[in-house]
Design a protein around this motif. Structure first.
Motif, PDB file in Angstrom:
ATOM      1  N   LEU A 178       0.825  -1.209   0.000  1.00  0.00           N
ATOM      2  CA  LEU A 178       0.000   0.000   0.000  1.00  0.00           C
ATOM      3  C   LEU A 178       0.859   1.258   0.000  1.00  0.00           C
ATOM      4  CD1 LEU A 178      -2.901  -0.947   2.452  1.00  0.00           C
ATOM      5  CD2 LEU A 178      -3.128  -0.345   0.016  1.00  0.00           C
ATOM      6  N   LEU A 179       1.911   1.260   0.803  1.00  0.00           N
ATOM      7  CA  LEU A 179       2.810   2.406   0.840  1.00  0.00           C
ATOM      8  C   LEU A 179       3.509   2.600  -0.508  1.00  0.00           C
ATOM      9  CD1 LEU A 179       4.426   1.889   4.374  1.00  0.00           C
ATOM     10  CD2 LEU A 179       2.757   3.646   3.715  1.00  0.00           C
ATOM     11  N   LEU A 180       3.888   1.500  -1.131  1.00  0.00           N
ATOM     12  CA  LEU A 180       4.537   1.580  -2.437  1.00  0.00           C
ATOM     13  C   LEU A 180       3.580   2.128  -3.495  1.00  0.00           C
ATOM     14  CD1 LEU A 180       6.921   0.961  -4.345  1.00  0.00           C
ATOM     15  CD2 LEU A 180       6.062  -1.388  -4.512  1.00  0.00           C
ATOM     16  N   LEU A 181       2.342   1.677  -3.460  1.00  0.00           N
ATOM     17  CA  LEU A 181       1.368   2.098  -4.466  1.00  0.00           C
ATOM     18  C   LEU A 181       0.987   3.566  -4.327  1.00  0.00           C
ATOM     19  CD1 LEU A 181      -0.953  -1.050  -4.489  1.00  0.00           C
ATOM     20  CD2 LEU A 181       0.704  -0.376  -6.236  1.00  0.00           C
ATOM     21  N   GLU A 182       1.136   4.113  -3.126  1.00  0.00           N
ATOM     22  CA  GLU A 182       0.831   5.526  -2.932  1.00  0.00           C
ATOM     23  C   GLU A 182       1.749   6.426  -3.750  1.00  0.00           C
ATOM     24  OE1 GLU A 182       0.968   6.404   1.198  1.00  0.00           O
ATOM     25  OE2 GLU A 182      -0.878   5.292   1.689  1.00  0.00           O
ATOM     26  N   SER A 183       2.942   5.953  -4.026  1.00  0.00           N
ATOM     27  CA  SER A 183       3.909   6.750  -4.787  1.00  0.00           C
ATOM     28  C   SER A 183       4.208   6.142  -6.155  1.00  0.00           C
ATOM     29  CB  SER A 183       5.210   6.904  -3.989  1.00  0.00           C
ATOM     30  OG  SER A 183       5.736   5.632  -3.643  1.00  0.00           O
ATOM     31  N   SER A 184       3.355   5.234  -6.625  1.00  0.00           N
ATOM     32  CA  SER A 184       3.579   4.563  -7.904  1.00  0.00           C
ATOM     33  C   SER A 184       2.289   4.550  -8.725  1.00  0.00           C
ATOM     34  CB  SER A 184       4.060   3.119  -7.699  1.00  0.00           C
ATOM     35  OG  SER A 184       5.166   3.077  -6.843  1.00  0.00           O
ATOM     36  N   ASP A 185       2.447   4.486 -10.045  1.00  0.00           N
ATOM     37  CA  ASP A 185       1.295   4.421 -10.945  1.00  0.00           C
ATOM     38  C   ASP A 185       0.991   3.005 -11.392  1.00  0.00           C
ATOM     39  OD1 ASP A 185       0.902   7.301 -11.094  1.00  0.00           O
ATOM     40  OD2 ASP A 185       2.791   7.321 -12.210  1.00  0.00           O
ATOM     41  N   LEU A 186       1.911   2.098 -11.149  1.00  0.00           N
ATOM     42  CA  LEU A 186       1.727   0.699 -11.514  1.00  0.00           C
ATOM     43  C   LEU A 186       2.725  -0.127 -10.727  1.00  0.00           C
ATOM     44  CD1 LEU A 186       4.075  -0.462 -13.965  1.00  0.00           C
ATOM     45  CD2 LEU A 186       3.279   1.779 -14.699  1.00  0.00           C
ATOM     46  N   LEU A 187       2.537  -1.436 -10.736  1.00  0.00           N
ATOM     47  CA  LEU A 187       3.428  -2.363 -10.038  1.00  0.00           C
ATOM     48  C   LEU A 187       4.117  -3.252 -11.060  1.00  0.00           C
ATOM     49  CD1 LEU A 187       4.368  -3.470  -7.244  1.00  0.00           C
ATOM     50  CD2 LEU A 187       2.468  -5.092  -7.390  1.00  0.00           C
ATOM     51  N   ILE A 188       5.442  -3.340 -10.958  1.00  0.00           N
ATOM     52  CA  ILE A 188       6.240  -4.221 -11.819  1.00  0.00           C
ATOM     53  C   ILE A 188       6.648  -5.441 -11.008  1.00  0.00           C
ATOM     54  CG2 ILE A 188       8.504  -4.496 -12.889  1.00  0.00           C
ATOM     55  CD1 ILE A 188       6.901  -3.033 -14.781  1.00  0.00           C
ATOM     56  N   GLY A 189       6.269  -6.631 -11.486  1.00  0.00           N
ATOM     57  CA  GLY A 189       6.656  -7.862 -10.809  1.00  0.00           C
ATOM     58  C   GLY A 189       7.994  -8.354 -11.322  1.00  0.00           C
ATOM     59  N   ILE A 190       8.884  -8.752 -10.402  1.00  0.00           N
ATOM     60  CA  ILE A 190      10.201  -9.224 -10.814  1.00  0.00           C
ATOM     61  C   ILE A 190      10.369 -10.703 -10.473  1.00  0.00           C
ATOM     62  CG2 ILE A 190      11.094  -6.911 -10.437  1.00  0.00           C
ATOM     63  CD1 ILE A 190      12.665  -8.007  -8.042  1.00  0.00           C
ATOM     64  N   ASP A 191      11.490 -11.246 -10.882  1.00  0.00           N
ATOM     65  CA  ASP A 191      11.781 -12.665 -10.660  1.00  0.00           C
ATOM     66  C   ASP A 191      12.136 -12.880  -9.193  1.00  0.00           C
ATOM     67  OD1 ASP A 191      12.526 -15.351 -11.022  1.00  0.00           O
ATOM     68  OD2 ASP A 191      14.607 -14.764 -11.419  1.00  0.00           O
ATOM     69  N   ASP A 192      11.113 -13.134  -8.376  1.00  0.00           N
ATOM     70  CA  ASP A 192      11.306 -13.336  -6.933  1.00  0.00           C
ATOM     71  C   ASP A 192      10.161 -14.198  -6.425  1.00  0.00           C
ATOM     72  OD1 ASP A 192      11.493 -13.216  -4.155  1.00  0.00           O
ATOM     73  OD2 ASP A 192      12.300 -11.177  -4.181  1.00  0.00           O
ATOM     74  N   SER A 193      10.413 -15.500  -6.304  1.00  0.00           N
ATOM     75  CA  SER A 193       9.347 -16.430  -5.904  1.00  0.00           C
ATOM     76  C   SER A 193       8.977 -16.298  -4.435  1.00  0.00           C
ATOM     77  CB  SER A 193       9.769 -17.872  -6.203  1.00  0.00           C
ATOM     78  OG  SER A 193      10.962 -18.199  -5.505  1.00  0.00           O
ATOM     79  N   SER A 194       9.797 -15.620  -3.640  1.00  0.00           N
ATOM     80  CA  SER A 194       9.428 -15.414  -2.243  1.00  0.00           C
ATOM     81  C   SER A 194       8.338 -14.351  -2.112  1.00  0.00           C
ATOM     82  CB  SER A 194      10.654 -15.013  -1.417  1.00  0.00           C
ATOM     83  OG  SER A 194      11.115 -13.731  -1.773  1.00  0.00           O
TER      84      SER A 194
END
Length: 294
Positions: A178-194
Motif C-alpha cells: 500500500l505504501l509503495l502504491l501511494e507513490s507509484s502508478d503501476l506495479l512491476i513484478g520481478i523474478d522473486d518467488s518469495s
C-alpha cells in the motif's frame, strides 16, 4: 558445360552445408510438450544439424560426450551440466536469474539465456500500456536485491521513474505494498518467488486493483491469475533466439535474454480497470522496433 557448372555449384553448396552441420544434444529433465515443441522448432531453425534429445537419469545421457554443442532445458539440466566434467560449449535455457549460482553465472564455456523477462522490455511495455504513468513500483526481497541495479539501469532507458520497497518474505506484504502504491502508478513484478507466489498473489492483486493500479509481469503464468500483461518467450521464440546466437558464433559465456519474444495480456483485467484491451501482436512489434532503434 552449363549443366556441369550447375552441378558443381550444387555440390559445393551441399559440401558447405555438410561441413557446417553439428551434433547438438538437448538435455531435458523429462519428456514434456514444451520440450518437444522447443526441440522441433530448433530443428526447423537448424535443419543442417542433427538435434538429439537426452533425458536426465537415463543411460543415454552418457553419450553427450559426443556432442559438439549441448543445450540444457531447465534448472535441473543445468545443474547436471555443472556437475559434469565435459568441456563442450553449452547454451542453457529455461532458467531464471534467481535460480542461478555464482558458479553457473561465471562458467566460461556456458551461455545462459534467461527465462524471466528482460527488465527494460517490461518497463517499455508498461509505458505503451499506460502512457500517462510516471513511476513504476517494484517490490524486492533479500533474495532478489541483486537484481535492482539492472532494473534501475533499465528504468534510465525509459521515462518511468522506479520506486522500490524491500519486503521480508516471512512478514505480511499488504501494508508495504500500500505504501509503495501511494507513490507509484503501476506495479512491476520481478523474478522473486518469495514474493510472487501462490500464497501472496491474491493479496498483491486485490491490494493493487483496489487502488486501480495494474501489475505488469512477472511472467506468463501470472496473466491468467490477474496480471495485466508481460513479455515472455514461446518455445518458438526461444528456439529462434538460440539459433540467432549460434549464427553469430557459439558464445563463450555470460547471460542474455531471448532476442525473440511475445506479449501476453489479460483482456478481462484491462476492461475491468477501464483500460483499452491490449493488442499483443501490435505491442510485440512496437517493443521490437524500440529495441532496434539506436
Amino acid at each position: 558445360m552449363r549443366w556441369l557448372s550447375h552441378a558443381l555449384a550444387v555440390a559445393l553448396t551441399l559440401l558447405s552445408a555438410a561441413t557446417s552441420a553439428a551434433d547438438i544434444f538437448v538435455v531435458v529433465p523429462r519428456p514434456s510438450p514444451l520440450a518437444d515443441e522447443f526441440i522441433g522448432q530448433l530443428q526447423g531453425q537448424r535443419p543442417q544439424d542433427r538435434i538429439l534429445t537426452r533425458y536426465l537419469n537415463t543411460p543415454e545421457l552418457a553419450s553427450t560426450d559426443q556432442a559438439e554443442l549441448i543445450i540444457t532445458m531447465g534448472q535441473a539440466s543445468l545443474d547436471w551440466r555443472q556437475r559434469s566434467a565435459l568441456k563442450t560449449p553449452t547454451i542453457a535455457t529455461y532458467v531464471s536469474t534467481s535460480s542461478l549460482s555464482d558458479q553457473q553465472r561465471n562458467a566460461p564455456q556456458q551461455h545462459i539465456i534467461l527465462a524471466n523477462p528482460k527488465p527494460d522490455r517490461q518497463l517499455r511495455l508498461a509505458e505503451l500500456l499506460l502512457p500517462r504513468a510516471k513511476r513504476a513500483g517494484l517490490m524486492f526481497s533479500p533474495s532478489s536485491q541483486e537484481q535492482l541495479p539492472e532494473w534501475k539501469t533499465a528504468a534510465e532507458k525509459t521515462r518511468l521513474g522506479l520506486e522500490t520497497r524491500a519486503i521480508q518474505a516471512d512478514s505480511g506484504i499488504a501494508q508495504r505494498l500500500l505504501l509503495l502504491l501511494e507513490s507509484s502508478d503501476l506495479l512491476i513484478g520481478i523474478d522473486d518467488s518469495s514474493i510472487y507466489n501462490a500464497d501472496n498473489l491474491k493479496t498483491i492483486l486485490l491490494t493493487s486493483y483496489s487502488r486501480n493500479k495494474v501489475l505488469i509481469g512477472p511472467s506468463a503464468p501470472f496473466i491468467e491469475a490477474g496480471s495485466l500483461s508481460t513479455t515472455y518467450s514461446t518455445p518458438e521464440d526461444m528456439a529462434r533466439s538460440v539459433a540467432k546466437l549460434l549464427a553469430e558464433g557459439t558464445p563463450a559465456g555470460g547471460l542474455s535474454y531471448p532476442a525473440h519474444f511475445s506479449v501476453l495480456s489479460n483482456a478481462q483485467v484491462a476492461r475491468s480497470l477501464g483500460l483499452p484491451v491490449p493488442d499483443d501482436a501490435k505491442l510485440g512489434r512496437q517493443l521490437t522496433e524500440l529495441e532496434q532503434t539506436p
